[in-house]
Design an enzyme around this catalytic site. Structure first.
Site, PDB file in Angstrom:
ATOM      1  N   LYS A 144       0.876  -1.194  -0.057  1.00 27.89           N
ATOM      2  CA  LYS A 144       0.011  -0.084  -0.209  1.00 27.89           C
ATOM      3  C   LYS A 144       0.852   1.398  -0.144  1.00 27.89           C
ATOM      4  O   LYS A 144       1.645   1.514   0.909  1.00 27.89           O
ATOM      5  CB  LYS A 144      -0.961   0.059   1.321  1.00 27.89           C
ATOM      6  N   GLU A 186       2.693  -2.235  17.279  1.00 24.39           N
ATOM      7  CA  GLU A 186       2.287  -3.089  16.144  1.00 24.39           C
ATOM      8  C   GLU A 186       2.867  -4.647  16.313  1.00 24.39           C
ATOM      9  O   GLU A 186       2.179  -5.553  15.863  1.00 24.39           O
ATOM     10  CB  GLU A 186       2.735  -2.455  14.829  1.00 24.39           C
ATOM     11  N   LYS A 228       2.639 -10.427   8.605  1.00 28.88           N
ATOM     12  CA  LYS A 228       2.068  -9.315   7.861  1.00 28.88           C
ATOM     13  C   LYS A 228       1.691 -10.014   6.362  1.00 28.88           C
ATOM     14  O   LYS A 228       0.541 -10.016   5.495  1.00 28.88           O
ATOM     15  CB  LYS A 228       2.651  -7.881   7.442  1.00 28.88           C
ATOM     16  N   GLU A 238      -9.364 -14.628  -0.002  1.00 30.51           N
ATOM     17  CA  GLU A 238     -10.557 -14.404   0.932  1.00 30.51           C
ATOM     18  C   GLU A 238     -10.373 -13.307   1.625  1.00 30.51           C
ATOM     19  O   GLU A 238      -9.673 -12.784   2.490  1.00 30.51           O
ATOM     20  CB  GLU A 238     -10.510 -15.663   2.005  1.00 30.51           C
ATOM     21  N   ARG A 242      -7.414  -8.857   6.172  1.00 32.53           N
ATOM     22  CA  ARG A 242      -6.572  -8.098   6.240  1.00 32.53           C
ATOM     23  C   ARG A 242      -7.259  -7.019   7.467  1.00 32.53           C
ATOM     24  O   ARG A 242      -6.404  -6.224   8.016  1.00 32.53           O
ATOM     25  CB  ARG A 242      -6.626  -7.231   4.846  1.00 32.53           C
ATOM     26  N   ASN A 246      -6.431  -4.327  11.986  1.00 32.45           N
ATOM     27  CA  ASN A 246      -7.052  -3.358  12.664  1.00 32.45           C
ATOM     28  C   ASN A 246      -7.240  -3.522  14.271  1.00 32.45           C
ATOM     29  O   ASN A 246      -7.744  -2.530  14.818  1.00 32.45           O
ATOM     30  CB  ASN A 246      -8.306  -2.825  11.851  1.00 32.45           C
ATOM     31  N   HIS A 249      -7.016  -0.748  16.520  1.00 31.79           N
ATOM     32  CA  HIS A 249      -7.179   0.455  15.799  1.00 31.79           C
ATOM     33  C   HIS A 249      -8.558   1.231  15.761  1.00 31.79           C
ATOM     34  O   HIS A 249      -8.452   2.560  15.497  1.00 31.79           O
ATOM     35  CB  HIS A 249      -6.798   0.467  14.424  1.00 31.79           C
ATOM     36  N   HIS A 253      -8.246   4.878  16.947  1.00 30.63           N
ATOM     37  CA  HIS A 253      -8.600   5.865  16.115  1.00 30.63           C
ATOM     38  C   HIS A 253      -9.344   7.113  16.781  1.00 30.63           C
ATOM     39  O   HIS A 253      -9.161   8.135  16.445  1.00 30.63           O
ATOM     40  CB  HIS A 253      -9.456   5.362  14.656  1.00 30.63           C
ATOM     41  N   HIS A 266       0.820   7.210  16.438  1.00 28.35           N
ATOM     42  CA  HIS A 266      -0.312   6.306  16.283  1.00 28.35           C
ATOM     43  C   HIS A 266      -0.091   4.909  16.948  1.00 28.35           C
ATOM     44  O   HIS A 266      -1.116   4.281  17.643  1.00 28.35           O
ATOM     45  CB  HIS A 266      -0.106   6.257  14.758  1.00 28.35           C
TER      46      HIS A 266
HETATM   47  P1  NAD Z   1       7.491   8.533  10.329  1.00 27.31           P
HETATM   48  O1  NAD Z   1       7.571   8.170   9.119  1.00 27.31           O
HETATM   49  O2  NAD Z   1       6.919  10.149  10.305  1.00 27.31           O
HETATM   50  O3  NAD Z   1       8.558   8.462  11.072  1.00 27.31           O
HETATM   51  C1  NAD Z   1       8.584   8.892  12.557  1.00 27.31           C
HETATM   52  C2  NAD Z   1       9.726  10.025  12.795  1.00 27.31           C
HETATM   53  O4  NAD Z   1      10.792   9.506  13.095  1.00 27.31           O
HETATM   54  C3  NAD Z   1       9.977  10.859  11.625  1.00 27.31           C
HETATM   55  O5  NAD Z   1      10.170  12.118  12.384  1.00 27.31           O
HETATM   56  C4  NAD Z   1      11.081  10.475  10.953  1.00 27.31           C
HETATM   57  O6  NAD Z   1      11.619  11.499  10.094  1.00 27.31           O
HETATM   58  C5  NAD Z   1      12.023   9.826  12.057  1.00 27.31           C
HETATM   59  N1  NAD Z   1      12.947   9.022  11.899  1.00 27.31           N
HETATM   60  C6  NAD Z   1      12.780   7.697  10.944  1.00 27.31           C
HETATM   61  N2  NAD Z   1      13.701   7.152  11.131  1.00 27.31           N
HETATM   62  C7  NAD Z   1      14.573   7.491  11.910  1.00 27.31           C
HETATM   63  C8  NAD Z   1      15.938   6.976  12.552  1.00 27.31           C
HETATM   64  N3  NAD Z   1      16.278   5.821  12.241  1.00 27.31           N
HETATM   65  N4  NAD Z   1      16.471   7.835  13.309  1.00 27.31           N
HETATM   66  C9  NAD Z   1      15.994   8.791  13.653  1.00 27.31           C
HETATM   67  N5  NAD Z   1      14.472   9.472  13.277  1.00 27.31           N
HETATM   68  C10 NAD Z   1      14.158   8.514  12.430  1.00 27.31           C
HETATM   69  O7  NAD Z   1       6.514   7.428  10.747  1.00 27.31           O
HETATM   70  P2  NAD Z   1       6.288   6.056  10.892  1.00 27.31           P
HETATM   71  O8  NAD Z   1       5.792   5.584  12.205  1.00 27.31           O
HETATM   72  O9  NAD Z   1       7.329   5.233  10.434  1.00 27.31           O
HETATM   73  O10 NAD Z   1       5.135   5.737   9.693  1.00 27.31           O
HETATM   74  C11 NAD Z   1       4.124   6.573   9.762  1.00 27.31           C
HETATM   75  C12 NAD Z   1       3.359   6.651   8.537  1.00 27.31           C
HETATM   76  O11 NAD Z   1       3.272   5.159   7.819  1.00 27.31           O
HETATM   77  C13 NAD Z   1       1.922   7.196   8.452  1.00 27.31           C
HETATM   78  O12 NAD Z   1       1.827   7.946   7.330  1.00 27.31           O
HETATM   79  C14 NAD Z   1       0.942   5.941   8.038  1.00 27.31           C
HETATM   80  O13 NAD Z   1      -0.132   6.224   7.330  1.00 27.31           O
HETATM   81  C15 NAD Z   1       1.818   4.944   7.266  1.00 27.31           C
HETATM   82  N6  NAD Z   1       1.545   3.611   7.409  1.00 27.31           N
HETATM   83  C16 NAD Z   1       1.518   2.867   6.109  1.00 27.31           C
HETATM   84  C17 NAD Z   1       0.953   1.477   5.923  1.00 27.31           C
HETATM   85  C18 NAD Z   1       1.109   0.930   4.850  1.00 27.31           C
HETATM   86  O14 NAD Z   1       0.517  -0.238   4.628  1.00 27.31           O
HETATM   87  N7  NAD Z   1       1.583   1.581   3.773  1.00 27.31           N
HETATM   88  C19 NAD Z   1       0.931   0.780   7.246  1.00 27.31           C
HETATM   89  C20 NAD Z   1       0.965   1.604   8.383  1.00 27.31           C
HETATM   90  C21 NAD Z   1       1.370   3.043   8.432  1.00 27.31           C
HETATM   91 ZN    ZN Z   2      -1.176   0.911  12.833  1.00 27.11          ZN
END
Ligand code: NAD
Ligand code: ZN
Length: 361
Positions: A144, A186, A228, A238, A242, A246, A249, A253, A266
């Site tokens: 995704k 998670e 995952k 099926e 997925r 949640n 969640h 939310h 989150h």
């Molecule tokens: P993020 O990408 O914002 O990272 C969190 C913070 O940590 C940011 O400030 C980032 O710059 C910092 N950071 C990242 N790696 C670092 C490192 N090694 N050292 C220091 N700082 C670091 O947040 P996240 O929690 O990684 O991801 C959240 C996003 O993921 C949301 O936008 C959510 O919608 C998305 N998401 C997508 C899916 C999917 O299936 N595609 C699933 C769950 C979440």
């Molecule tokens: Zn989540």
């Protein structure tokens, strides 16, 4: 693939961290998956000073034409402007269809880079180098990708699979503890919905996980990616499996929206939300109070919240009503039949949901 190439313990001295970062090789493992000669690394202004130079230099040494697109850090920049900045970088450097995009960062960077890769020239090669625990165990697996719209999160996107995901435990050295803990929510979720044995494994390895032992973390991340992948693969046939992802969640939310996005991470909202889902499962006679206590203890061990903030029941219910997981006006919840065994239901006594939303202890 998952590596523990470096020592990922938190560094106390800046020089030790600099040396470790300079030694970290995120390039060699991904080279076989790069298509063409042109590579664009997409990252943000917080991660760039830490990991970009090493990756860029090594790829250049390996003979690639490497460019970087450094976006501002933050969920608020997960939008069309950032996607346009990626397109601009690709167009200005005359990137051809035969190129590769590398996402270097957390889920925000991964989702945006994947979406740009899915749409640039109708789809180009894409590699993920997730640097948060959440991105390694969740967002980088499943395909995704996307961005937010002013009127809703993750509303614009595409399914686009990376050809490789490189999760290096060494990147946790710089990850803020709160972000690491949020990712653990998670991780615990997978145990609760998929595998009670993994729950026991997490309990037994909590010290090593908290000490950032590379081998232990690599095993943990590996298992989560497998869970995952199993769910995502099953869902192609099926539909509905997925939805188990949640777990916690729908309650989470409510917390996230009530507090305003960003106040609670989150993963923190999911942690407290999972406790609510556990309490609900207990009140429905599905799991024991000991089960609930056991999970609460584990969540607390990783310094995650186990209690939601005070939110009026009516407000919570209306926030649930706006949840995209709701079908035909009924609230659908993921509950547990037992630890490690989840199911989705819209068939429960609303009075019990009310009780769960009322009781904050
Ligand atoms: P993020 O990408 O914002 O990272 C969190 C913070 O940590 C940011 O400030 C980032 O710059 C910092 N950071 C990242 N790696 C670092 C490192 N090694 N050292 C220091 N700082 C670091 O947040 P996240 O929690 O990684 O991801 C959240 C996003 O993921 C949301 O936008 C959510 O919608 C998305 N998401 C997508 C899916 C999917 O299936 N595609 C699933 C769950 C979440
Ligand atoms: Zn989540």
């Amino acid at each position: 693939f998952i590596t523990a190439s470096g020592d990922c313990r938190a560094f106390t001295e800046q020089s030790a961290q600099d040396n470790a970062l300079a030694a970290l090789d995120l390039a060699t493992p991904i080279v076989p998956y790069i298509k063409g000669r042109q590579v664009l690394i997409v990252t943000n202004d917080l991660i760039a000073p830490l990991y970009l130079k090493g990756l860029q230099e090594r790829l250049a040494q390996a003979g690639f034409d490497v460019r970087a697109c450094v976006l501002p850090d933050g969920e608020q920049f997960k939008n069309q402007d950032s996607i346009n900045a990626i397109y601009d970088a690709l167009m200005q450097a005359h990137f051809a269809r035969d190129c590769t995009l590398v996402a270097l960062g957390g889920g925000v960077i991964g989702d945006m880079t994947g979406f740009a890769a899915a749409s640039f020239m109708r789809g180009v090669n894409f590699i993920q180098v997730p640097t948060t625990l959440l991105a390694q165990v969740d967002s980088s697996v499943g395909g995704k990708t996307g961005i937010n719209h002013a009127l809703g999160k993750n509303m614009i996107g595409a399914f686009w699979q990376p050809v490789a995901v490189l999760a290096d435990m060494a990147t946790f050295a710089t990850l803020p503890p709160r972000e690491f803990a949020a990712g653990m929510a998670e991780v615990i979720k997978y145990a609760l919905i998929m595998d009670a044995e993994f729950l026991a494994w997490l309990e037994n390895h909590a010290d090593k996980i908290l000490a950032k032992d590379g081998e232990t973390l690599a095993q943990m991340v590996h298992r989560c990616c497998d869970y995952k992948a199993q769910i995502v693969a099953a869902d192609e046939r099926e539909s509905g499996k997925r939805a188990l992802l949640n777990f916690g969640h729908t309650f989470g939310h409510v917390i996230e929206t009530h507090q305003g996005y960003g106040a609670w991470l989150h993963g923190e909202a999911v942690a407290a939300g999972m406790v609510q889902a556990l309490v609900m499962s207990y009140k429905l006679g599905l799991i024991s109070l000991d089960d609930v206590r056991r999970v609460v203890a584990l969540i607390e061990r990783f310094e995650l919240p186990v209690q939601p903030p005070k939110i009026a029941v009516d407000e919570a219910l209306s926030l649930m009503g706006h949840d995209k997981k709701v079908q035909q006006g009924k609230i659908r919840l993921v509950l547990l039949r037992a630890l490690g065994d989840a199911f989705v239901t819209a068939d429960f006594d609303m009075a019990i949901l009310n009780e769960v939303l009322t009781s904050v202890s």
